[in-house]
Design a protein around this motif. Structure first.
Motif, mmCIF file in Angstrom:
data_model
loop_
_atom_site.group_PDB
_atom_site.id
_atom_site.type_symbol
_atom_site.label_atom_id
_atom_site.label_comp_id
_atom_site.label_asym_id
_atom_site.label_seq_id
_atom_site.Cartn_x
_atom_site.Cartn_y
_atom_site.Cartn_z
ATOM 1 N N VAL A 83 0.549 -1.193 -0.034
ATOM 2 C CA VAL A 83 0.095 0.127 -0.120
ATOM 3 C C VAL A 83 0.996 1.379 -0.074
ATOM 4 N N LEU A 84 2.028 1.318 0.831
ATOM 5 C CA LEU A 84 2.856 2.519 0.967
ATOM 6 C C LEU A 84 3.538 2.685 -0.428
ATOM 7 N N LEU A 85 4.050 1.469 -0.912
ATOM 8 C CA LEU A 85 4.634 1.524 -2.399
ATOM 9 C C LEU A 85 3.923 2.023 -3.495
ATOM 10 N N SER A 86 2.421 1.625 -3.194
ATOM 11 C CA SER A 86 1.323 2.245 -4.276
ATOM 12 C C SER A 86 1.248 3.592 -4.048
ATOM 13 N N LEU A 87 1.045 4.332 -3.003
ATOM 14 C CA LEU A 87 0.950 5.560 -2.612
ATOM 15 C C LEU A 87 2.161 6.345 -3.047
ATOM 16 N N PHE A 88 3.639 6.067 -2.848
ATOM 17 C CA PHE A 88 4.600 6.670 -3.385
ATOM 18 C C PHE A 88 4.624 6.605 -4.857
ATOM 19 N N ALA A 89 4.338 5.336 -5.515
ATOM 20 C CA ALA A 89 4.358 5.506 -7.074
ATOM 21 C C ALA A 89 3.268 6.469 -7.596
ATOM 22 N N SER A 90 2.333 6.366 -6.759
ATOM 23 C CA SER A 90 1.119 7.276 -7.454
ATOM 24 C C SER A 90 1.593 8.813 -7.245
ATOM 25 N N PHE A 91 1.986 9.108 -6.134
ATOM 26 C CA PHE A 91 2.219 10.380 -5.671
ATOM 27 C C PHE A 91 3.455 10.949 -6.604
ATOM 28 N N LEU A 92 4.377 10.117 -7.001
ATOM 29 C CA LEU A 92 5.531 10.335 -7.986
ATOM 30 C C LEU A 92 5.001 10.800 -9.275
ATOM 31 N N GLU A 93 3.806 9.932 -9.815
ATOM 32 C CA GLU A 93 3.197 10.089 -11.235
ATOM 33 C C GLU A 93 2.576 11.402 -11.244
ATOM 34 N N GLY A 94 1.785 11.918 -10.010
ATOM 35 C CA GLY A 94 1.045 13.055 -10.064
ATOM 36 C C GLY A 94 2.074 14.200 -10.202
ATOM 37 N N GLU A 95 3.170 14.078 -9.329
ATOM 38 C CA GLU A 95 4.223 15.307 -9.009
ATOM 39 C C GLU A 95 4.982 15.535 -10.499
ATOM 40 N N VAL A 96 5.129 14.420 -11.217
ATOM 41 C CA VAL A 96 5.876 14.288 -12.433
ATOM 42 C C VAL A 96 4.844 15.040 -13.640
ATOM 43 N N HIS A 97 3.788 14.803 -13.746
ATOM 44 C CA HIS A 97 3.093 15.498 -14.541
ATOM 45 C C HIS A 97 2.500 17.148 -14.339
ATOM 46 N N VAL A 98 2.694 17.350 -12.865
ATOM 47 C CA VAL A 98 2.436 18.859 -12.656
ATOM 48 C C VAL A 98 3.690 19.413 -13.136
ATOM 49 N N TRP A 99 5.056 18.567 -12.969
ATOM 50 C CA TRP A 99 6.162 19.402 -13.214
ATOM 51 C C TRP A 99 6.117 19.539 -14.725
ATOM 52 N N MET A 100 5.642 18.556 -15.611
ATOM 53 C CA MET A 100 5.434 18.827 -16.813
ATOM 54 C C MET A 100 4.419 20.188 -17.242
ATOM 55 N N ALA A 101 3.270 20.040 -16.614
ATOM 56 C CA ALA A 101 2.469 21.307 -16.843
ATOM 57 C C ALA A 101 3.171 22.726 -16.436
ATOM 58 N N LEU A 102 4.081 22.483 -15.627
ATOM 59 C CA LEU A 102 4.586 23.913 -15.201
ATOM 60 C C LEU A 102 5.565 24.479 -16.354
ATOM 61 N N GLN A 103 6.139 23.414 -17.137
ATOM 62 C CA GLN A 103 6.870 23.722 -18.145
ATOM 63 C C GLN A 103 6.280 24.324 -19.212
ATOM 64 N N MET A 104 4.922 24.550 -19.310
ATOM 65 C CA MET A 104 4.096 25.028 -20.298
ATOM 66 C C MET A 104 4.108 26.401 -20.013
ATOM 67 N N THR A 105 4.553 27.249 -21.413
ATOM 68 C CA THR A 105 4.414 28.626 -21.363
ATOM 69 C C THR A 105 3.460 29.120 -22.310
ATOM 70 N N ASP A 106 3.231 28.461 -23.523
ATOM 71 C CA ASP A 106 2.592 28.829 -24.550
ATOM 72 C C ASP A 106 1.158 27.977 -24.582
ATOM 73 N N PHE A 107 0.091 28.477 -24.716
ATOM 74 C CA PHE A 107 -1.270 27.660 -24.818
ATOM 75 C C PHE A 107 -1.807 27.698 -26.071
ATOM 76 N N LYS A 108 -2.351 26.719 -26.808
ATOM 77 C CA LYS A 108 -3.343 26.827 -27.726
ATOM 78 C C LYS A 108 -4.424 27.583 -27.441
ATOM 79 N N GLU A 109 -5.344 27.137 -26.352
ATOM 80 C CA GLU A 109 -6.487 27.965 -26.009
ATOM 81 C C GLU A 109 -6.495 27.747 -24.263
ATOM 82 N N LEU A 110 -7.174 28.289 -23.604
ATOM 83 C CA LEU A 110 -7.502 28.205 -22.411
ATOM 84 C C LEU A 110 -8.784 27.414 -21.871
ATOM 85 N N GLU A 111 -9.733 26.902 -22.887
ATOM 86 C CA GLU A 111 -10.640 26.040 -22.517
ATOM 87 C C GLU A 111 -10.323 24.563 -22.430
ATOM 88 N N ILE A 112 -10.546 23.853 -21.298
ATOM 89 C CA ILE A 112 -10.109 22.405 -21.148
ATOM 90 C C ILE A 112 -11.400 21.598 -21.576
#
Length: 327
Positions: free
Chosen positions: A162-191
Protein backbone atom coordinates in the motif's frame (compact mmCIF):
# COMPACT_ATOMS: atom_id res chain seq x y z
CA UNK A 1 -8.35 18.10 -44.82
CA UNK A 2 -10.17 18.53 -41.49
CA UNK A 3 -7.02 17.60 -39.55
CA UNK A 4 -4.98 20.15 -41.52
CA UNK A 5 -7.60 22.85 -40.83
CA UNK A 6 -7.56 22.03 -37.10
CA UNK A 7 -3.75 22.22 -37.07
CA UNK A 8 -3.78 25.64 -38.77
CA UNK A 9 -6.42 26.93 -36.36
CA UNK A 10 -4.42 25.63 -33.38
CA UNK A 11 -1.28 27.34 -34.72
CA UNK A 12 -3.15 30.63 -35.09
CA UNK A 13 -4.44 30.35 -31.51
CA UNK A 14 -0.87 29.72 -30.35
CA UNK A 15 0.33 32.93 -32.01
CA UNK A 16 -2.53 34.91 -30.47
CA UNK A 17 -1.98 33.47 -27.00
CA UNK A 18 1.76 34.08 -27.18
CA UNK A 19 1.03 37.76 -27.84
CA UNK A 20 -1.48 37.78 -24.99
CA UNK A 21 1.06 36.15 -22.69
CA UNK A 22 3.42 39.06 -23.23
CA UNK A 23 0.74 41.35 -21.85
CA UNK A 24 -0.57 39.29 -18.95
CA UNK A 25 0.22 36.06 -17.16
CA UNK A 26 -2.35 33.28 -17.62
CA UNK A 27 -4.02 32.77 -14.26
CA UNK A 28 -6.96 30.48 -15.00
CA UNK A 29 -8.49 27.95 -17.36
CA UNK A 30 -12.10 27.32 -18.37
CA UNK A 31 -13.76 23.91 -18.16
CA UNK A 32 -16.04 22.93 -21.03
CA UNK A 33 -18.43 20.99 -18.78
CA UNK A 34 -20.99 18.42 -19.88
CA UNK A 35 -23.64 20.70 -21.34
CA UNK A 36 -24.39 24.37 -21.99
CA UNK A 37 -28.16 23.85 -21.95
CA UNK A 38 -29.48 25.71 -18.88
CA UNK A 39 -32.64 23.59 -18.79
CA UNK A 40 -30.81 20.35 -17.98
CA UNK A 41 -28.41 21.86 -15.41
CA UNK A 42 -30.73 21.05 -12.44
CA UNK A 43 -31.07 17.48 -13.73
CA UNK A 44 -27.30 17.11 -14.04
CA UNK A 45 -26.83 18.57 -10.56
CA UNK A 46 -29.34 16.17 -8.98
CA UNK A 47 -27.99 13.16 -10.89
CA UNK A 48 -24.33 13.71 -10.03
CA UNK A 49 -25.07 14.72 -6.44
CA UNK A 50 -27.01 11.46 -5.95
CA UNK A 51 -24.27 9.39 -7.58
CA UNK A 52 -21.60 11.08 -5.48
CA UNK A 53 -23.45 10.59 -2.18
CA UNK A 54 -24.15 6.92 -2.98
CA UNK A 55 -20.49 6.38 -3.92
CA UNK A 56 -19.23 7.91 -0.67
CA UNK A 57 -21.81 6.13 1.49
CA UNK A 58 -21.32 2.65 -0.01
CA UNK A 59 -17.53 2.87 0.12
CA UNK A 60 -17.63 4.16 3.70
CA UNK A 61 -19.84 1.20 4.64
CA UNK A 62 -17.30 -1.21 3.19
CA UNK A 63 -14.47 0.48 5.12
CA UNK A 64 -16.55 0.34 8.31
CA UNK A 65 -17.51 -3.30 7.76
CA UNK A 66 -13.91 -4.39 7.17
CA UNK A 67 -12.69 -2.38 10.17
CA UNK A 68 -15.27 -3.64 12.65
CA UNK A 69 -15.65 -7.30 11.61
CA UNK A 70 -12.73 -9.52 12.80
CA UNK A 71 -13.61 -12.13 10.12
CA UNK A 72 -12.66 -9.59 7.45
CA UNK A 73 -9.19 -8.82 8.85
CA UNK A 74 -7.49 -10.56 5.93
CA UNK A 75 -5.21 -9.25 3.15
CA UNK A 76 -8.00 -9.30 0.54
CA UNK A 77 -10.37 -7.17 2.61
CA UNK A 78 -7.54 -4.93 3.78
CA UNK A 79 -6.78 -4.04 0.16
CA UNK A 80 -10.52 -3.68 -0.52
CA UNK A 81 -10.91 -1.14 2.29
CA UNK A 82 -7.96 0.88 0.97
CA UNK A 83 -9.46 0.70 -2.54
CA UNK A 84 -12.77 2.02 -1.18
CA UNK A 85 -10.95 4.91 0.49
CA UNK A 86 -9.07 5.62 -2.75
CA UNK A 87 -12.34 5.57 -4.73
CA UNK A 88 -13.87 8.13 -2.36
CA UNK A 89 -10.89 10.43 -2.83
CA UNK A 90 -10.81 9.78 -6.59
CA UNK A 91 -14.41 10.82 -7.19
CA UNK A 92 -14.18 13.66 -4.64
CA UNK A 93 -11.44 15.21 -6.77
CA UNK A 94 -13.80 15.98 -9.66
CA UNK A 95 -17.49 15.77 -8.74
CA UNK A 96 -17.76 18.44 -5.96
CA UNK A 97 -16.05 21.00 -8.20
CA UNK A 98 -18.44 20.14 -11.04
CA UNK A 99 -21.46 20.51 -8.73
CA UNK A 100 -20.24 23.93 -7.58
CA UNK A 101 -19.71 24.99 -11.21
CA UNK A 102 -23.27 23.96 -12.10
CA UNK A 103 -24.72 25.91 -9.16
CA UNK A 104 -22.62 29.04 -9.69
CA UNK A 105 -22.78 28.92 -13.51
CA UNK A 106 -19.01 29.32 -13.55
CA UNK A 107 -16.53 27.26 -15.54
CA UNK A 108 -13.34 29.02 -14.41
CA UNK A 109 -10.62 27.25 -12.44
CA UNK A 110 -7.39 28.87 -11.32
CA UNK A 111 -4.08 27.69 -12.74
CA UNK A 112 -2.95 26.49 -9.29
CA UNK A 113 -6.34 24.87 -8.64
CA UNK A 114 -6.18 23.06 -11.98
CA UNK A 115 -2.71 21.66 -11.28
CA UNK A 116 -3.81 20.59 -7.79
CA UNK A 117 -6.88 18.82 -9.14
CA UNK A 118 -4.81 17.16 -11.87
CA UNK A 119 -2.21 15.97 -9.36
CA UNK A 120 -4.73 14.54 -6.86
CA UNK A 121 -6.71 12.92 -9.68
CA UNK A 122 -3.57 11.16 -10.92
CA UNK A 123 -2.51 10.10 -7.43
CA UNK A 124 -5.76 8.31 -6.63
CA UNK A 125 -6.31 7.06 -10.19
CA UNK A 126 -2.88 5.41 -10.13
CA UNK A 127 -3.54 4.23 -6.58
CA UNK A 128 -6.56 2.30 -7.89
CA UNK A 129 -4.41 0.66 -10.56
CA UNK A 130 -1.70 -0.32 -8.05
CA UNK A 131 -4.25 -1.68 -5.55
CA UNK A 132 -6.07 -3.74 -8.18
CA UNK A 133 -2.69 -5.23 -9.15
CA UNK A 134 -1.83 -5.98 -5.51
CA UNK A 135 -5.23 -7.62 -5.01
CA UNK A 136 -4.82 -9.95 -7.97
CA UNK A 137 -1.40 -10.93 -6.60
CA UNK A 138 -3.14 -11.87 -3.35
CA UNK A 139 -5.64 -14.01 -5.29
CA UNK A 140 -2.78 -15.61 -7.20
CA UNK A 141 -0.96 -16.59 -3.99
CA UNK A 142 -4.19 -17.81 -2.31
CA UNK A 143 -5.12 -20.13 -5.19
CA UNK A 144 -1.73 -21.23 -6.53
CA UNK A 145 0.14 -21.42 -3.20
CA UNK A 146 -2.59 -21.82 -0.56
CA UNK A 147 -0.31 -23.41 2.08
CA UNK A 148 2.14 -20.51 1.91
CA UNK A 149 -0.52 -17.80 1.76
CA UNK A 150 -0.31 -16.72 5.46
CA UNK A 151 3.48 -16.62 5.23
CA UNK A 152 3.67 -14.67 1.96
CA UNK A 153 0.74 -12.28 2.42
CA UNK A 154 1.78 -11.19 5.89
CA UNK A 155 0.70 -7.82 7.37
CA UNK A 156 4.14 -6.31 6.74
CA UNK A 157 3.98 -7.09 3.02
CA UNK A 158 0.39 -5.80 2.72
CA UNK A 159 1.24 -2.47 4.36
CA UNK A 160 4.42 -2.22 2.28
CA UNK A 161 2.46 -2.75 -0.95
CA UNK A 162 0.00 0.00 0.00
CA UNK A 163 2.81 2.42 0.89
CA UNK A 164 4.65 1.56 -2.32
CA UNK A 165 1.44 2.17 -4.30
CA UNK A 166 0.97 5.54 -2.60
CA UNK A 167 4.56 6.58 -3.27
CA UNK A 168 4.42 5.51 -6.93
CA UNK A 169 1.10 7.33 -7.39
CA UNK A 170 2.45 10.48 -5.74
CA UNK A 171 5.46 10.37 -8.07
CA UNK A 172 3.16 10.07 -11.10
CA UNK A 173 1.13 13.09 -10.01
CA UNK A 174 4.17 15.27 -9.28
CA UNK A 175 5.87 14.47 -12.59
CA UNK A 176 2.75 15.51 -14.51
CA UNK A 177 2.53 18.73 -12.49
CA UNK A 178 6.18 19.41 -13.31
CA UNK A 179 5.43 18.88 -17.03
CA UNK A 180 2.46 21.26 -16.80
CA UNK A 181 4.60 23.92 -15.11
CA UNK A 182 6.97 23.84 -18.09
CA UNK A 183 4.12 24.94 -20.35
CA UNK A 184 4.41 28.61 -21.30
CA UNK A 185 2.41 28.90 -24.54
CA UNK A 186 -1.14 27.59 -24.85
CA UNK A 187 -3.29 26.80 -27.89
CA UNK A 188 -6.35 27.86 -25.91
CA UNK A 189 -7.53 28.25 -22.34
CA UNK A 190 -10.60 26.01 -22.51
CA UNK A 191 -10.16 22.45 -21.25
CA UNK A 192 -12.52 20.08 -23.14
CA UNK A 193 -13.70 18.27 -20.02
CA UNK A 194 -15.56 18.89 -16.76
CA UNK A 195 -12.30 18.63 -14.78
CA UNK A 196 -8.58 19.15 -15.35
CA UNK A 197 -7.94 15.91 -17.20
CA UNK A 198 -4.12 15.50 -17.34
CA UNK A 199 -4.06 14.52 -21.02
CA UNK A 200 -6.29 17.46 -21.94
CA UNK A 201 -4.27 19.95 -19.89
CA UNK A 202 -0.92 18.85 -21.33
CA UNK A 203 -2.49 18.84 -24.79
CA UNK A 204 -3.06 22.61 -24.53
CA UNK A 205 0.66 23.30 -24.92
CA UNK A 206 1.80 24.82 -28.20
CA UNK A 207 5.21 23.19 -27.85
CA UNK A 208 5.75 19.44 -28.09
CA UNK A 209 8.99 18.53 -26.31
CA UNK A 210 10.93 15.28 -26.42
CA UNK A 211 11.20 15.24 -22.62
CA UNK A 212 7.44 15.45 -22.09
CA UNK A 213 6.71 12.80 -24.72
CA UNK A 214 9.40 10.53 -23.28
CA UNK A 215 8.01 10.86 -19.75
CA UNK A 216 4.46 10.22 -20.98
CA UNK A 217 5.52 6.95 -22.63
CA UNK A 218 7.64 5.86 -19.66
CA UNK A 219 4.91 6.49 -17.08
CA UNK A 220 2.26 5.09 -19.42
CA UNK A 221 4.26 1.87 -19.58
CA UNK A 222 4.90 1.71 -15.83
CA UNK A 223 1.39 2.59 -14.67
CA UNK A 224 -0.59 1.15 -17.57
CA UNK A 225 1.05 -1.63 -19.55
CA UNK A 226 2.96 -3.34 -16.71
CA UNK A 227 -0.03 -3.59 -14.30
CA UNK A 228 -2.25 -4.93 -17.09
CA UNK A 229 0.45 -7.45 -18.02
CA UNK A 230 0.80 -8.51 -14.37
CA UNK A 231 -2.97 -8.90 -13.98
CA UNK A 232 -3.27 -10.95 -17.19
CA UNK A 233 -0.38 -13.22 -16.19
CA UNK A 234 -1.80 -13.71 -12.69
CA UNK A 235 -5.22 -14.65 -14.03
CA UNK A 236 -3.63 -17.02 -16.53
CA UNK A 237 -1.91 -18.85 -13.66
CA UNK A 238 -5.08 -18.71 -11.53
CA UNK A 239 -7.29 -20.18 -14.25
CA UNK A 240 -4.70 -22.89 -14.97
CA UNK A 241 -4.62 -23.85 -11.27
CA UNK A 242 -8.42 -23.80 -10.94
CA UNK A 243 -8.92 -26.05 -13.97
CA UNK A 244 -6.57 -28.61 -12.40
CA UNK A 245 -8.73 -28.81 -9.26
CA UNK A 246 -10.72 -32.01 -8.91
CA UNK A 247 -13.30 -30.55 -6.52
CA UNK A 248 -16.16 -28.67 -8.16
CA UNK A 249 -16.75 -26.87 -4.85
CA UNK A 250 -13.15 -25.65 -4.86
CA UNK A 251 -13.50 -24.41 -8.42
CA UNK A 252 -16.71 -22.59 -7.57
CA UNK A 253 -15.15 -20.94 -4.52
CA UNK A 254 -12.07 -19.87 -6.49
CA UNK A 255 -14.08 -18.35 -9.33
CA UNK A 256 -16.37 -16.65 -6.81
CA UNK A 257 -13.35 -15.14 -5.04
CA UNK A 258 -11.85 -13.79 -8.25
CA UNK A 259 -15.10 -12.93 -10.06
CA UNK A 260 -15.74 -9.63 -8.29
CA UNK A 261 -12.16 -8.46 -8.71
CA UNK A 262 -12.10 -9.41 -12.39
CA UNK A 263 -15.36 -7.50 -12.95
CA UNK A 264 -13.90 -4.37 -11.33
CA UNK A 265 -10.66 -4.70 -13.34
CA UNK A 266 -12.61 -5.00 -16.61
CA UNK A 267 -14.82 -2.06 -15.66
CA UNK A 268 -11.91 0.19 -14.67
CA UNK A 269 -9.53 -0.55 -17.55
CA UNK A 270 -12.35 -1.03 -20.05
CA UNK A 271 -13.86 2.41 -19.44
CA UNK A 272 -10.42 4.09 -19.34
CA UNK A 273 -9.36 2.49 -22.63
CA UNK A 274 -12.76 3.27 -24.11
CA UNK A 275 -12.35 6.95 -23.30
CA UNK A 276 -8.81 6.91 -24.73
CA UNK A 277 -9.84 5.39 -28.06
CA UNK A 278 -12.98 7.53 -28.24
CA UNK A 279 -10.94 10.71 -27.84
CA UNK A 280 -8.42 9.45 -30.40
CA UNK A 281 -10.99 8.91 -33.17
CA UNK A 282 -13.48 11.64 -32.27
CA UNK A 283 -12.93 15.38 -32.60
CA UNK A 284 -15.92 16.18 -30.39
CA UNK A 285 -14.71 17.79 -27.13
CA UNK A 286 -18.12 17.36 -25.52
CA UNK A 287 -18.16 13.67 -26.41
CA UNK A 288 -14.83 13.13 -24.65
CA UNK A 289 -16.10 14.95 -21.57
CA UNK A 290 -19.21 12.80 -21.38
CA UNK A 291 -17.18 9.61 -21.92
CA UNK A 292 -14.81 10.47 -19.08
CA UNK A 293 -17.79 10.33 -16.68
CA UNK A 294 -17.64 6.54 -17.01
CA UNK A 295 -14.33 6.00 -15.25
CA UNK A 296 -14.35 9.09 -13.01
CA UNK A 297 -17.88 8.72 -11.60
CA UNK A 298 -19.56 5.48 -12.66
CA UNK A 299 -16.68 3.10 -11.83
CA UNK A 300 -16.24 4.25 -8.19
CA UNK A 301 -20.04 4.08 -7.86
CA UNK A 302 -20.29 0.47 -9.07
CA UNK A 303 -17.20 -0.96 -7.34
CA UNK A 304 -18.75 -1.43 -3.86
CA UNK A 305 -21.91 -2.97 -5.37
CA UNK A 306 -19.84 -5.44 -7.41
CA UNK A 307 -17.75 -6.52 -4.42
CA UNK A 308 -20.71 -6.91 -2.07
CA UNK A 309 -23.01 -8.60 -4.60
CA UNK A 310 -21.45 -12.09 -4.57
CA UNK A 311 -19.34 -11.93 -1.42
CA UNK A 312 -21.13 -13.67 1.44
CA UNK A 313 -18.70 -12.58 4.15
CA UNK A 314 -18.95 -8.94 3.14
CA UNK A 315 -22.75 -9.11 2.81
CA UNK A 316 -22.94 -10.63 6.28
CA UNK A 317 -20.72 -7.88 7.72
CA UNK A 318 -22.80 -5.18 6.01
CA UNK A 319 -26.02 -6.70 7.33
CA UNK A 320 -24.59 -6.48 10.85
CA UNK A 321 -24.06 -2.76 10.28
CA UNK A 322 -27.68 -2.35 9.14
CA UNK A 323 -29.03 -4.64 11.90
CA UNK A 324 -26.53 -4.82 14.81
CA UNK A 325 -28.27 -7.86 16.33
CA UNK A 326 -28.26 -9.87 13.08
CA UNK A 327 -26.08 -12.97 12.68
Amino acid sequence: MDDMLLTVMAYDRCLINIRLKNETRISEFYLLGLSDDPEIQPTLFGLFLSMYLITVLRNLLIILAVTTDPHLHTPMYFFLSILSWSDICFTSTTVPKMLVDIQTHSRAISFAGCLTQMSVFLIFGCMDVMLLTAMVYGHFVAICYPLNYPLIMNPHLCVSLVLLSLFASFLEGEVHVWMALQMTDFKELEIPSFFCDPSQVLGLSCKVTFTNDFLKYIFGTIYGFLPILGILFSYYKIISSVLRMSSSRGKSKAFSTCGSHLSVVCLFFGTALGVYFESAVSHSPRGSAVSSVMYTVVTPLLNPFIYSLRNRDLKRALSRLYKPGAD
